[in-house]
Structure formats: structure tokens, C-alpha cells
Motif scaffolding. Structure first.
Motif, short mmCIF file in Angstrom:
data_model
loop_
_atom_site.label_atom_id
_atom_site.label_comp_id
_atom_site.label_asym_id
_atom_site.label_seq_id
_atom_site.Cartn_x
_atom_site.Cartn_y
_atom_site.Cartn_z
N ASP A 176 -10.31 17.42 -16.47
CA ASP A 176 -10.32 17.65 -17.81
C ASP A 176 -11.61 16.43 -18.58
OD1 ASP A 176 -7.55 18.45 -17.78
OD2 ASP A 176 -7.14 15.88 -17.26
N ALA A 177 -11.80 17.33 -19.84
CA ALA A 177 -12.85 16.97 -20.89
C ALA A 177 -13.39 15.48 -20.46
CB ALA A 177 -13.33 17.60 -21.57
N ASP A 178 -12.17 14.84 -20.26
CA ASP A 178 -12.45 12.98 -20.92
C ASP A 178 -12.40 12.98 -18.85
OD1 ASP A 178 -9.55 14.36 -20.00
OD2 ASP A 178 -8.63 12.64 -21.28
N ARG A 179 -12.19 13.50 -17.70
CA ARG A 179 -12.35 12.51 -16.64
C ARG A 179 -13.04 13.40 -15.87
NH1 ARG A 179 -7.91 10.02 -15.38
NH2 ARG A 179 -8.67 10.00 -13.24
N PRO A 180 -14.68 12.73 -16.37
CA PRO A 180 -15.49 13.47 -15.27
C PRO A 180 -16.46 12.95 -13.62
CG PRO A 180 -16.79 12.50 -16.62
CD PRO A 180 -15.37 12.82 -17.45
N VAL A 181 -16.20 13.74 -12.81
CA VAL A 181 -16.27 13.81 -11.79
C VAL A 181 -18.21 13.32 -11.01
CG1 VAL A 181 -14.24 13.53 -11.61
CG2 VAL A 181 -16.22 15.25 -10.84
N TRP A 182 -18.07 12.71 -10.11
CA TRP A 182 -19.38 12.22 -9.65
C TRP A 182 -19.64 12.30 -7.95
CZ3 TRP A 182 -21.51 8.27 -6.47
CH2 TRP A 182 -21.35 6.80 -6.41
N ARG A 183 -20.62 12.66 -7.02
CA ARG A 183 -20.08 12.60 -5.71
C ARG A 183 -21.87 12.94 -5.37
NH1 ARG A 183 -21.44 17.61 -2.93
NH2 ARG A 183 -19.88 17.27 -1.01
N VAL A 184 -21.41 12.40 -4.12
CA VAL A 184 -23.69 12.48 -3.60
C VAL A 184 -23.51 12.90 -2.64
CG1 VAL A 184 -24.82 11.01 -2.55
CG2 VAL A 184 -24.11 9.92 -4.69
N ASN A 185 -24.03 14.18 -2.77
CA ASN A 185 -24.08 15.16 -0.77
C ASN A 185 -26.03 14.80 -0.38
OD1 ASN A 185 -24.02 17.78 0.48
ND2 ASN A 185 -25.87 18.49 -0.38
N TRP A 186 -26.12 14.76 1.16
CA TRP A 186 -27.62 14.18 2.12
C TRP A 186 -27.94 14.93 2.41
CZ3 TRP A 186 -27.49 13.33 6.94
CH2 TRP A 186 -25.94 13.05 7.79
N SER A 187 -28.45 14.90 3.08
CA SER A 187 -29.79 15.78 4.20
C SER A 187 -30.68 14.67 4.41
CB SER A 187 -29.76 16.92 3.22
OG SER A 187 -30.77 17.44 2.58
N ILE A 188 -30.87 16.15 5.83
CA ILE A 188 -33.04 15.48 6.25
C ILE A 188 -33.46 15.57 6.31
CG2 ILE A 188 -33.50 13.64 8.49
CD1 ILE A 188 -31.68 12.61 7.23
N THR A 189 -34.30 16.17 6.10
CA THR A 189 -35.22 17.43 5.17
C THR A 189 -36.92 17.04 6.14
OG1 THR A 189 -37.09 16.27 3.67
CG2 THR A 189 -34.67 17.43 3.04
N GLU A 190 -37.54 17.78 6.42
CA GLU A 190 -39.10 17.64 6.95
C GLU A 190 -40.45 17.53 6.52
OE1 GLU A 190 -39.45 20.82 9.96
OE2 GLU A 190 -37.24 19.65 11.45
N THR A 191 -39.93 17.35 4.72
CA THR A 191 -40.88 17.37 3.15
C THR A 191 -40.07 16.68 2.43
OG1 THR A 191 -41.92 18.81 2.45
CG2 THR A 191 -39.57 19.44 3.01
#
Length: 299
Positions: A176-191
Motif C-alpha cells: 500500500d502507498a501509505d505503508r512503506p517498509v524498510w530492511r537492512v542487508n549486510w555483507s562482509i567485503t574486502e574493500t
């Protein structure tokens, strides 16, 4: 680095969307890396435009709506930084000026925020990537994903199609337009490079290399919201990177990260590169986690 909780503290590893309700005022972020990231975005848009910006026919309404939304949101949410002067947005902090004409709307939008902007439009096979300004990709190329549905975009992710694909499709269809959401993605990088369009480097991590400075924690704070006029879905990605030794300083955080890595199925572990860096990384995390045990033990 964002003030959001580290995503690997939430419990056992699982393949899930991990969505949370988004408060309207917390949609986009301005952090300490703002000026440096905006200089990099401007440089990439000038020197590598074809790699970082693209739009398919039919995306025009969603792109224009995205820019209009930012022009309303930014001066209201960050009045100490953003003001509009006719056809120019002015950054009060550093004097940077962004013209509001002369370029495609989504490109202009991509010059205003740290976030990458991806527009998803409904197609015959679900929501498809119809336009984007993608300056900070994490091992994917915009040209290879443009026009593809969610299943195609996430095809390299182990088990996405059979375990998460239908859930994602249902969520996108019902957002729905009035119910935005969020999340977090994670990773380990060499740079600590932000612009990583290529495949993950397949090299063994040197056990003699200091893990805390040789590896980096990369967080992507992602939001999804339906645009009320076009009906498209706007997907934003705010990326932050810092040395792992600066990000993981508490023993309980080290223990949680080590647990999440060990819980991953082998295919996912290889996809994230832990088959190459895993042993020295886990040994470092275990040493840091053990410090808590030593402190807690009776003298």
C-alpha cells in the motif's frame, strides 16, 4: 554508519525479507558520509553514466513522480541542508547546486540523495526493474538486471526462487502507498569501495592480514514504497561501509556475527564469499567474543 541495529543481532540466520514499518520522516538518511558520497555520485554520473543510470520506455511517469517526491521531502525533512531556488536545489551546508532541468528526472533525483534509486513497474511476470540510478551496486550490473522481474534479478541468490520468490511477489503486489517498509542487508567485503559492479573477487583471504582492517562491514538500508500516482514501487538503497574492526567492537556482537556465518547453508556461505575469508574471520570473531567470557569468569 547508520544508527539502525546491526541486522545479524536479530537471531538465527534465515532467508527472509526482514521487513519493518517505515516512519515517514525516516524515509531517507543524511549521514557523515554525505558529502563524499555525493561527490562520488556526481563523478560516476559524469564519467560512467551508461553503467549507473538507465530507464526503459514506460517508466517516465514513475521517474517524474520520484523527483517530485524528493523535491517535497528534502527541504521539509532537512531544512538545515536543502532549499530550493527556482530551478535549482541548493545544499546550504556546502553550496552544492543541483539543476532541476537539463537531465532525466531520475538522474536529477540521484544527484540529490545518497540513496540509489530503483523503480519497479508491474509487468507480465511481476514487478520489473524499469529504471534506476545505481551508483553503489554490490556485485551486480544495472544493464544485466534492467527489465527483469524479481526472480530474474535475484537468480544468483541461493534458494531465492523456491523459498522467497513467491513471498516477495505477493508482497510487491499488495504493498500500500501509505505503508512503506524498510530492511537492512549486510555483507562482509574486502574493500571499502562503494561502486562494485563486478562479480565478487574470488581470492583466498591471507590469514596473516589483519582481519579488523582488511575486511569491511557493508550495510544497505533499503526502503520500499508505492508511488501513489504511477503505482510503481520505489526501492531505495542507502549504503555505508566501515572497517570491520571499527564496526565490531563488542564481544556479544562478535559472537552474534560468528553465529550467523556458521548458521548459513553452504551455498549461501559461498555466495557471500565466506568460503574464502571464513576461517581467519571466524577465528578473529571467536577471539573477540571470548573476551566477554574471560571478563565474566570469577577471578
Amino acid at each position: 554508519m547508520s544508527d539502525d541495529p546491526l541486522p545479524f543481532l536479530d537471531g538465527p540466520w534465515r532467508l527472509s525479507m526482514g521487513l519493518r514499518r517505515l516512519e515517514p520522516d525516516d524515509w531517507l538518511r543524511v549521514d557523515d558520509a554525505h558529502d563524499a558520497q555525493m561527490r562520488l555520485r556526481d563523478r560516476l554520473l559524469a564519467e560512467r553514466r551508461a553503467e549507473v543510470a538507465a530507464a526503459l520506455p514506460g517508466s517516465e511517469a514513475g521517474c517524474a513522480e520520484t523527483l517530485a517526491l524528493l523535491l517535497e521531502f528534502l527541504p521539509e525533512r532537512f531544512p538545515e541542508r536543502w532549499t530550493r531556488d527556482g530551478q535549482v536545489m541548493v545544499d546550504r551546508r556546502n553550496g552544492r547546486r543541483v539543476a532541476l532541468d537539463g537531465e532525466p528526472p531520475l538522474v536529477i533525483a540521484g544527484r540529490l540523495v545518497q540513496e540509489d534509486l530503483c523503480l519497479m513497474r508491474k509487468g507480465p511476470d511481476g514487478y520489473e526493474l524499469s529504471a534506476a540510478v545505481l551508483c553503489f551496486p554490490s556485485h551486480w550490473r544495472l544493464a544485466e538486471k534492467l527489465g527483469r522481474p524479481m526472480a530474474g534479478i535475484h537468480a544468483p541468490v541461493p534458494a531465492f526462487g523456491e523459498r522467497l520468490g513467491p513471498t516477495v511477489d505477493r508482497f510487491m503486489a499488495g504493498l500500500d502507498a501509505d505503508r512503506p517498509v524498510w530492511r537492512v542487508n549486510w555483507s562482509i567485503t574486502e574493500t571499502d569501495e562503494l561502486f562494485l559492479p563486478g562479480d565478487r573477487a574470488q581470492r583466498a583471504f591471507d590469514p596473516a592480514e589483519p582481519v579488523g582492517s582488511g575486511l569491511f562491514l557493508r550495510l544497505e538500508r533499503q526502503t520500499l514504497r508505492r508511488l501513489p500516482q504511477s503505482g510503481d514501487i520505489l526501492f531505495t538503497i542507502h549504503t555505508s561501509v566501515r572497517p570491520l574492526g571499527d564496526a565490531i567492537v563488542r564481544p556479544d556482537h562478535a559472537a552474534a556475527l560468528a553465529a550467523r556465518i556458521r548458521e548459513m547453508p553452504e551455498r549461501m556461505s559461498r555466495y557471500k564469499g565466506f568460503h574464502l575469508m571464513g576461517m581467519p574471520l571466524l577465528a578473529w570473531l571467536d577471539r573477540l567474543a571470548a573476551a566477554q567470557v574471560r571478563v565474566a569468569a570469577p577471578g
